[in-house]
Design an enzyme around this catalytic site. Structure first.
Site, PDB file in Angstrom:
ATOM      1  N   ARG A  69       0.832  -1.210   0.000  1.00 14.47           N
ATOM      2  CA  ARG A  69       0.000   0.000   0.000  1.00 14.47           C
ATOM      3  C   ARG A  69       0.865   1.258   0.000  1.00 14.47           C
ATOM      4  O   ARG A  69       0.517   2.260  -0.622  1.00 14.47           O
ATOM      5  CB  ARG A  69      -0.980  -0.012   1.175  1.00 14.47           C
ATOM      6  N   GLU A  85     -10.048   5.515   6.782  1.00 13.00           N
ATOM      7  CA  GLU A  85      -8.617   5.818   6.761  1.00 13.00           C
ATOM      8  C   GLU A  85      -8.207   7.060   5.967  1.00 13.00           C
ATOM      9  O   GLU A  85      -7.278   7.757   6.380  1.00 13.00           O
ATOM     10  CB  GLU A  85      -7.849   4.616   6.196  1.00 13.00           C
TER      11      GLU A  85
HETATM   12  N1  MTE Z   1     -12.865   4.993  14.198  1.00 12.01           N
HETATM   13  C1  MTE Z   1     -12.949   4.706  15.508  1.00 12.01           C
HETATM   14  N2  MTE Z   1     -13.752   5.455  16.283  1.00 12.01           N
HETATM   15  N3  MTE Z   1     -12.234   3.672  16.059  1.00 12.01           N
HETATM   16  C2  MTE Z   1     -11.391   2.893  15.297  1.00 12.01           C
HETATM   17  O1  MTE Z   1     -10.760   1.969  15.816  1.00 12.01           O
HETATM   18  N4  MTE Z   1     -10.453   2.463  13.048  1.00 12.01           N
HETATM   19  C3  MTE Z   1     -10.132   3.048  11.754  1.00 12.01           C
HETATM   20  C4  MTE Z   1     -11.367   3.698  11.130  1.00 12.01           C
HETATM   21  N5  MTE Z   1     -12.025   4.550  12.075  1.00 12.01           N
HETATM   22  C5  MTE Z   1     -11.281   3.190  13.901  1.00 12.01           C
HETATM   23  C6  MTE Z   1     -12.065   4.253  13.393  1.00 12.01           C
HETATM   24  C7  MTE Z   1      -9.587   2.080  10.809  1.00 12.01           C
HETATM   25  S1  MTE Z   1      -7.955   1.689  10.890  1.00 12.01           S
HETATM   26  C8  MTE Z   1     -10.350   1.522   9.815  1.00 12.01           C
HETATM   27  S2  MTE Z   1      -9.673   0.482   8.675  1.00 12.01           S
HETATM   28  C9  MTE Z   1     -11.792   1.792   9.716  1.00 12.01           C
HETATM   29  O2  MTE Z   1     -12.268   2.657  10.745  1.00 12.01           O
HETATM   30  C10 MTE Z   1     -12.535   0.461   9.795  1.00 12.01           C
HETATM   31  O3  MTE Z   1     -13.899   0.615   9.803  1.00 12.01           O
HETATM   32  P1  MTE Z   1     -14.790   0.833   8.486  1.00 12.01           P
HETATM   33  O4  MTE Z   1     -14.199   0.042   7.392  1.00 12.01           O
HETATM   34  O5  MTE Z   1     -16.128   0.360   8.909  1.00 12.01           O
HETATM   35  O6  MTE Z   1     -14.744   2.302   8.214  1.00 12.01           O
HETATM   36  N1  LUZ Z   2      -4.671  -4.764   2.596  1.00 13.37           N
HETATM   37  C1  LUZ Z   2      -5.108  -3.508   2.749  1.00 13.37           C
HETATM   38  C2  LUZ Z   2      -4.670  -5.668   3.563  1.00 13.37           C
HETATM   39  O1  LUZ Z   2      -5.085  -2.738   1.832  1.00 13.37           O
HETATM   40  N2  LUZ Z   2      -5.572  -3.158   3.957  1.00 13.37           N
HETATM   41  C3  LUZ Z   2      -5.622  -3.995   5.001  1.00 13.37           C
HETATM   42  O2  LUZ Z   2      -6.041  -3.593   6.078  1.00 13.37           O
HETATM   43  C4  LUZ Z   2      -5.157  -5.324   4.803  1.00 13.37           C
HETATM   44  N3  LUZ Z   2      -5.164  -6.219   5.801  1.00 13.37           N
HETATM   45  C5  LUZ Z   2      -4.694  -7.448   5.590  1.00 13.37           C
HETATM   46  C6  LUZ Z   2      -4.197  -7.765   4.339  1.00 13.37           C
HETATM   47  N4  LUZ Z   2      -4.204  -6.894   3.361  1.00 13.37           N
HETATM   48 MO1  MOS Z   3      -7.504  -0.231   9.382  1.00 16.89          MO
HETATM   49  S1  MOS Z   3      -5.470   0.029   9.530  1.00 16.89           S
HETATM   50  O1  MOS Z   3      -7.338  -1.006   7.825  1.00 16.89           O
HETATM   51  O2  MOS Z   3      -7.683  -1.505  10.484  1.00 16.89           O
END
Ligand code: MTE
Ligand code: LUZ
Ligand code: MOS
Length: 826
Positions: A373, A776
């Site tokens: 990524r 993200e």
């Molecule tokens: N928001 C809160 N409040 N707590 C979390 O742990 N994790 C983040 C984001 N927002 C997180 C958050 C991460 S790393 C990801 S990948 C996404 O939420 C995952 O949830 P979603 O795919 O439902 O958005």
């Molecule tokens: N790839 C990605 C992944 O783009 N995001 C992720 O969180 C992930 N996790 C596991 C393996 N590939």
């Molecule tokens: Mo989020 S780093 O893809 O859990």
């Protein structure tokens, strides 16, 4: 003489109050109320499904679950050295601590001693070698903090007291540790083979392509050769890692686990116990934050709790305390970069070659997809015609690094943003101008280095809109004038773009399932494969189901994620939670609606196609019946009132060897403009104002999305400016293993003016209600804070010297950069 700043801006607490006061203006409640009256259940701001429980302290996390009688508690004995060979293990004193029931080592794991998520290179407990007499006489210690044994005791305190004897219990010969990623790189010590991605306009492949990029570099009118260091980041979820394992009948295990990946926990526990998956049930109602830290790294704790529970046939809970969580688990990879760029008089990047070295730690974990990524985000929003990238996942004697919000994307993109910033300074241009000339084109100059076409580009319009609404140009001039009169305080400004690819870069993870039950009383229960970590996934999925069935929000409940309800789920990660599970739940709800429609049509005397399910009723013209009434009738008519649903993201392709294909379904975009003031005597700084415009397509829930953007912004700002990880240079101990030494941002670090808006647009792809993932991408918005600080530092040298500022830009780092800038300018 310094010009005064508005003192209110520097008052503690004021920022938060201003931010709160100013917040509501960004959602249009009247328009949302109208939409809701018209039957829309998506695109309207709903409170988080558990908000009323969160604020009352009534939302149970795993440690709040009532403990079963006989519950035991685990604590871990940790390696006291960063690298070493075990010579003996004397557990007598550990066992003698009152309350201790058992002490387990790797030898007590009946199945496989491995919890690696992709590569099987990660022992649950340190591998030990036993001699002919049965005594431990060998084994490898890979990092300071590695779990070596588990103490199981009647109380958590007893377990912890006994585990603290690890230092005396573990006898070892220390070996020299490799602590720095650059040192590991110099030794060619990696957790996986290096990755290379080269793209050139010349008809060339392999070594010839690399030669073509280097020729383009050599031919460029200007050249920039530089290095950059960007630190890692602790997830700092409020609820630490925890698992509670309960033995069930016939060798079954039930596990309550704070995890983003219940299915992987199920698999790893099954392997550790030597059982089939159907004997292991993993449940997660909610996490107190995950942020990527519970995607793979909930595994060792799940496995240890399960192994202990299976062996002792007693419920076992393993909850880490914060220091152990820091010492045992990994976090965001820090990155080192060597960058070589060729550019023209306009600041256009003609060619670039970059080496990225990440700190993988002692095992692979998710380092490969994180690096992938990173390589796929080095372009950020820019067309890079000639580019060569090299990714090295350095193996060090430190915690194994893992997913963290952005998953390498931020680390990839910040490198090119640093380049844009430096090019502008060298050419005496405004950095925004240099960024703009490099943007991907809409119909040409639009192919990424990994050959995906950028076909949904909105960055031009988005940045224009933000530049106008934030008053960028006027403020740039005003700040320059102000700085000219202000020798000590310097202000800085930056506007940076974001383009972030949505989908797992492992293709088969892009699938999801859901289960929707409509009970005979008209209430609806939803289960899906995603997990709730505060991000509002369950809220959004409930909205999707309510919308599909045309019912009031109150009818729909989402309950705990459970491997016995939806099988073979992916991690809730890569921001895809609502995209995948929203679609799967919609599929299930739609099937139920289609089964209900013929009955409603017959009762109302209309064609099924004339029916509208909305506002808790089924209507056709003036005829209508209540949803609950219809459901009751359907039950009597023996119509199936529950359904499963499934979704797989279409159109993806990815070649892991060549790093080419279409890894992303679409891109999310955004931009932020930040203004800071830096005190050049102390290196202290403050964010004065941030304007954000972020693309979530057609928002499913604007309030939740704005919350995600705000949270990601402040979290990313913490990464780039204040969160600093320090390992002891000789022992390899992580010295910053508690909030006393590791500083995360607080509510008071919110800027007094924090204007977060959602870009008006829709996903060109057929995503759930044309929304875009939000979790993200906004973590990259606070690049603008980092480059605003760099701008302020640069101002101290009359913008003649490129500040050698690494991240995190702590006060110490700022002072170092200031010293270099002032020396260079003198
Ligand atoms: N928001 C809160 N409040 N707590 C979390 O742990 N994790 C983040 C984001 N927002 C997180 C958050 C991460 S790393 C990801 S990948 C996404 O939420 C995952 O949830 P979603 O795919 O439902 O958005
Ligand atoms: N790839 C990605 C992944 O783009 N995001 C992720 O969180 C992930 N996790 C596991 C393996 N590939
Ligand atoms: Mo989020 S780093 O893809 O859990």
């Amino acid at each position: 003489m310094n010009k005064p700043l508005d003192p209110a801006l520097l008052q503690p607490g004021q920022a938060f109050a201003d931010w709160q006061a100013n917040r509501a203006s960004r959602i249009d409640p009247a328009a949302e109320a109208t939409a809701q009256d018209a039957g829309r259940r998506v695109g309207v701001s709903r409170p988080h499904e558990s908000a009323h429980l969160h604020v009352a302290g009534a939302a149970p996390y795993i440690d709040d679950l009532p403990e079963l009688a006989g519950t035991l508690h685990a604590a871990l004995g940790l390696s006291p050295v960063a690298h070493g060979r075990v010579t003996g293990l004397d557990l007598a004193a550990v066992r003698a601590v009152p309350g201790v029931v058992a002490v387990l080592t790797a030898a007590d794991i009946p199945g496989v001693n491995d919890c690696g998520s992709i590569v099987h290179d990660e022992p649950i407990l340190a591998e030990l070698v036993t001699g002919p007499d049965g005594a431990v006489c060998g084994g490898e210690l890979r990092y300071l903090g590695q779990p070596v044994f588990a103490v199981i005791a009647r109380s958590r305190e007893a377990a912890r007291r006994a585990a603290a004897l690890a230092k005396q219990a573990i006898r070892c010969e220390p070996l020299p540790p490799v602590l720095s990623p650059r040192e590991a790189h110099a030794r060619g010590q990696y957790v996986l083979p290096p990755m290379h991605l080269t793209r050139t306009q010349a008809p060339a492949d392999g070594e010839a392509a690399l030669a073509a990029v280097r020729a383009a570099l050599a031919a460029a009118p200007h050249r920039l050769t530089t290095a950059l260091e960007v630190g890692g980041q602790e997830q700092f979820y409020l609820e630490g890692q925890i698992s509670y394992a309960i033995p069930r009948e016939d060798r079954g295990i039930q596990l309550h686990c704070s995890t983003q990946h219940p299915t992987e926990m199920q698999h790893l526990v099954a392997h550790a116990l030597g059982l089939a998956s159907h004997r292991v049930q993993v449940e997660c109602r909610r996490m107190g934050g995950g942020f990527g830290g519970k995607e793979s790294q909930s595994a060792p704790f799940a496995c240890i709790a399960a192994v202990a529970a299976a062996k002792l046939q007693r419920p076992v809970k393993l909850r880490l305390d914060r220091d152990d969580d820091f010492l045992i688990t990994g976090r965001r990879h820090c990155f080192s970069y060597d960058i070589d760029v060729g550019y023209d008089d306009e600041g256009r990047v003609l060619a670039s070659e970059v080496s990225m070295i990440s700190r993988a730690g002692h095992s692979a974990d998710l380092s490969a997809p994180v690096m992938t990524r990173a390589l796929c985000h080095y372009d950020n929003a820019y067309w890079l015609p000639e580019v060569a990238m090299h990714g090295y996942c350095a193996k060090t004697n430190t915690q194994s690094n893992t997913a963290f919000r952005g998953f390498g994307g931020p680390q990839g993109a910040i490198a090119i943003e640093n380049v844009m910033d430096s090019i502008a300074r060298r050419l005496g241009k405004d950095p925004l101008e240099v960024r703009r000339v490099n943007f991907y084109g809409r119909t040409e100059r639009n192919v990424t280095p990994y050959t995906q076409v950028v076909s949904d580009n909105v960055i031009h319009g988005l940045v224009d809109e933000l530049a106008a609404s934030s008053g960028y140009a006027a403020r740039r001039a005003e700040i320059a004038a102000w700085n000219a009169d202000s020798p000590v305080l310097k202000r800085g400004l930056a506007l940076t773009p974001v383009k972030f690819g949505i989908s797992f870069n492992v293709k088969h993870f892009n699938q999801a399932g859901a289960l929707v039950h409509v009970y005979a009383d008209g209430s609806i229960l939803v289960n899906h494969g995603g997990t709730e970590m505060g991000q509002g996934l369950n809220t959004k999925v409930a909205q999707v189901v309510a919308h599909e069935l045309g019912v009031d929000f109150g009818r729909v409940r989402v309950t705990a994620t459970d491997t016995q309800k939806v099988a073979n789920t992916s991690a809730t990660a890569a921001s895809t939670g609502s995209d995948l599970n929203g679609k799967a739940a919609q599929d299930a709800a739609r099937q139920i609606r289609e089964r209900l429609a013929p009955l409603a049509a017959a009762r109302l005397g209309v064609e099924p196609s004339a029916l509208v399910f909305a506002n808790d009723r089924v209507q056709a013209g003036t005829a209508s019946m209540g949803f609950a009434e219809l459901v009751a009738a359907a039950y009597v008519e023996r119509i199936q009132l529950w359904s499963d649903g499934f979704y797989a993201t279409p159109g993806l392709s990815w070649n892991r060897e060549t790093l080419r294909g279409r890894p992303f379904y679409y891109f999310a975009y955004g931009a932020a403009c930040s203004e800071v003031v830096v005190d050049t005597l102390t290196g202290e700084w403050k964010l004065l104002r941030a304007d954000v415009l972020h693309d979530v397509g057609r928002s499913l829930n604007p309030a939740v999305d704005i919350g995600q953007v705000e949270g990601a912004f402040i979290q990313g700002m913490g990464w780039l400016t204040m969160e600093e990880l320090v390992w002891h240079p000789t022992t390899g101990k992580l010295m910053t293993h508690a909030p006393s030494t590791y500083k995360i941002p607080t509510a008071n670090d919110c800027p007094p003016v924090f204007d977060v808006r959602l870009f008006q647009g829709e996903n060109v792809e057929d995503s759930i209600h044309r929304s875009k993932a939000v979790g993200e991408p906004p973590l990259l918005l606070p690049f603008s804070v980092f480059f605003a600080i760099r701008d302020a530092v640069s101002a101290a040298g009359g913008h003649r010297v490129d500040p050698p500022l690494s991240a995190p830009a702590t006060s110490e780092a700022i002072l170092r950069a200031l010293t270099a800038v002032q020396a260079g300018a003198a």
